[in-house]
Design an enzyme around this catalytic site. Structure first.
Site, PDB file in Angstrom:
ATOM      1  NE  ARG A  67      -2.684   0.280   3.435  1.00 60.60           N
ATOM      2  CZ  ARG A  67      -2.073   0.726   4.538  1.00 60.60           C
ATOM      3  NH1 ARG A  67      -1.655   1.986   4.597  1.00 60.60           N
ATOM      4  NH2 ARG A  67      -1.863  -0.079   5.563  1.00 60.60           N
ATOM      5  CE1 TYR A 127     -18.411   9.188 -15.523  1.00 60.01           C
ATOM      6  CE2 TYR A 127     -17.011   9.598 -13.624  1.00 60.01           C
ATOM      7  CZ  TYR A 127     -17.826   8.757 -14.353  1.00 60.01           C
ATOM      8  OH  TYR A 127     -18.057   7.491 -13.892  1.00 60.01           O
ATOM      9  CG  ASP A 176     -10.413  15.048 -15.796  1.00 58.82           C
ATOM     10  OD1 ASP A 176      -9.720  14.520 -16.684  1.00 58.82           O
ATOM     11  OD2 ASP A 176     -11.289  14.420 -15.177  1.00 58.82           O
ATOM     12  CE  LYS A 189     -12.982   6.683 -18.876  1.00 61.49           C
ATOM     13  NZ  LYS A 189     -12.779   6.716 -17.433  1.00 61.49           N
TER      14      LYS A 189
END
Length: 399
Positions: free
Chosen positions: A51, A103, A176, A201
């Site tokens: 982690r 979005y 973004d 993406k």
């Protein structure tokens, strides 16, 4: 490993990566481990627990940071996880001004989740500098958040102007950059403080991974983001990191084809009688075309088109090559109806205010042969018109 002075394509292939030390393997290994053996109590090789650290993840982070021209890349399990972590670091208990045409998942987070943490978000059309200034609350606004181009209407905001406004009010600017990709646009060079991507993406490009990343230059801020990520745990796994890294190696090869096919499809749809409006910054008819040409190298494969509501649904369900799916940025072409899919969680009055109607179709244009893509859409549009004509013919309806 790539030199910082290397050109973009070379950085895509080499940044953040060196041959593996033990064997000389040219591809970064998938370090599929949850923990690391230590030499002694409190003595380790820089790796304690997955982690906190993972070599595969670190290679992907360094690679994408280099593509954006940033000093620090911090990866997450999704783009939304990346946004949430940034907000927790820089805007806890404060105010955010955000672009309104976002979005749907980001709208849901901003309006229905962050308010539970005492964070208030004001949504505005950030293309209007006056509206952006009026929305900022001196001493309260801590973050200005942009998508440019936006999802799904492909609006373009002047990043440099937004940075001046945000910084003048003591706020940070986050952009973004998912729709453009660092091949087409680099917000840090235009004054942004942080860049966020859904690495799902264009960066990955093959529709086989979920992920997100923040890229920034400020070392102290990066340290805070690392601390919150470590403390809350939204890290990507090593396999996801490896798939993302594999994808970025061909970003500079894929994006020109996405750009080319996006323009070709946009021009076709613009001239089709069934289509009312096409939203694509590469078109001269787009209201933000000149700005997009100044701050973008290319216009990507993302576009949307307005049809009659029934025609949009028939088109989305009638294509052969364009796949009906919610994601974007993959090598394969996709189409969706935002009002019923990606933005279905946004209340209808808000959707309509933003211009997201049931007749809006969003396209993620892939890297297939452009002629096949145009023929696919033409066939679906003609089929839809025949169906509509049969249903409204007086001979069939008794009219």
């Amino acid at each position: 490993m790539a030199d910082p002075k290397d050109r973009f394509g070379t950085r895509c292939v080499h940044a953040g990566q060196s041959p593996e030390a033990a064997t000389g393997a040219i591809t970064t290994p998938i370090f599929q481990t949850s923990t690391y053996v230590q030499d002694g109590v409190g003595r380790h090789k820089g790796y304690e627990y997955a982690r906190l650290q993972n070599p595969t993840r670190e290679a992907a982070e360094a690679n994408i940071a280099a593509l954006e021209g940033g000093a620090h890349g911090i990866a997450f399990a999704s783009g939304l996880a990346a946004i949430e972590c940034l907000v927790k670091v820089v805007a806890a208990g404060g105010h955010i001004v955000s672009e309104e045409n976002l979005y749907g998942g980001a709208v849901r987070m901003f309006t229905r989740v962050l308010n539970r943490l005492g964070i208030e978000v004001t949504l505005v059309d950030t293309r209007d500098p006056g509206a952006l200034r009026r929305a900022i609350r001196p001493g309260e606004t801590l973050l200005v958040y942009l998508e440019t181009p936006t999802n799904p209407l492909m609006r373009v905001t002047d990043i440099a102007a937004a940075a001046r406004i945000a910084h003048g009010a003591g706020a940070l600017l986050c952009v973004d950059n998912t729709f453009a990709s660092p091949y087409n646009q680099r917000p840090l060079e235009l004054g942004a403080d942080v860049v966020v991507h859904s690495t799902t993406k264009y960066l990955n490009g093959h529709s086989d991974v979920l992920g997100g990343i923040l890229v920034l230059d400020d070392g102290a801020l990066a340290g805070e983001v690392h601390f919150v990520r470590k403390s809350t745990g939204p890290v990507p796994g090593p396999m996801d990191s490896w798939l993302t890294l594999r994808g970025t190696k061909t970003l500079h090869v894929r994006m020109p084809r996405h750009n080319e096919n996006g323009m070709r499809v946009a021009e076709f749809l613009q001239d089709h009688p069934a289509v009312r409006t096409v939203h694509y910054p590469g078109l001269l008819s787009h209201p933000d075309h000149d700005l997009a040409g100044r701050q973008m190298r290319g216009f990507s494969g993302m576009l949307s088109a307005e049809l009659a509501a029934g025609d949009a649904k028939r088109l989305a369900e009638g294509t052969r090559i364009f796949r009906l799916a919610e994601s974007l940025g993959g090598v394969e072409s996709m189409v969706c109806i935002p009002s019923l899919m990606t933005h279905a969680s946004v209340p209808e009055p808000e959707r309509l205010r933003m211009g997201i109607t049931d007749g809006l179709a969003r396209f993620s244009v892939g890297i297939e042969d452009g002629a096949d893509l145009v023929e696919d859409l033409d066939r679906a549009l003609r089929s839809g018109r025949r169906t509509r004509n049969r249903r409204t013919s007086p001979a069939l309806t008794g009219g």
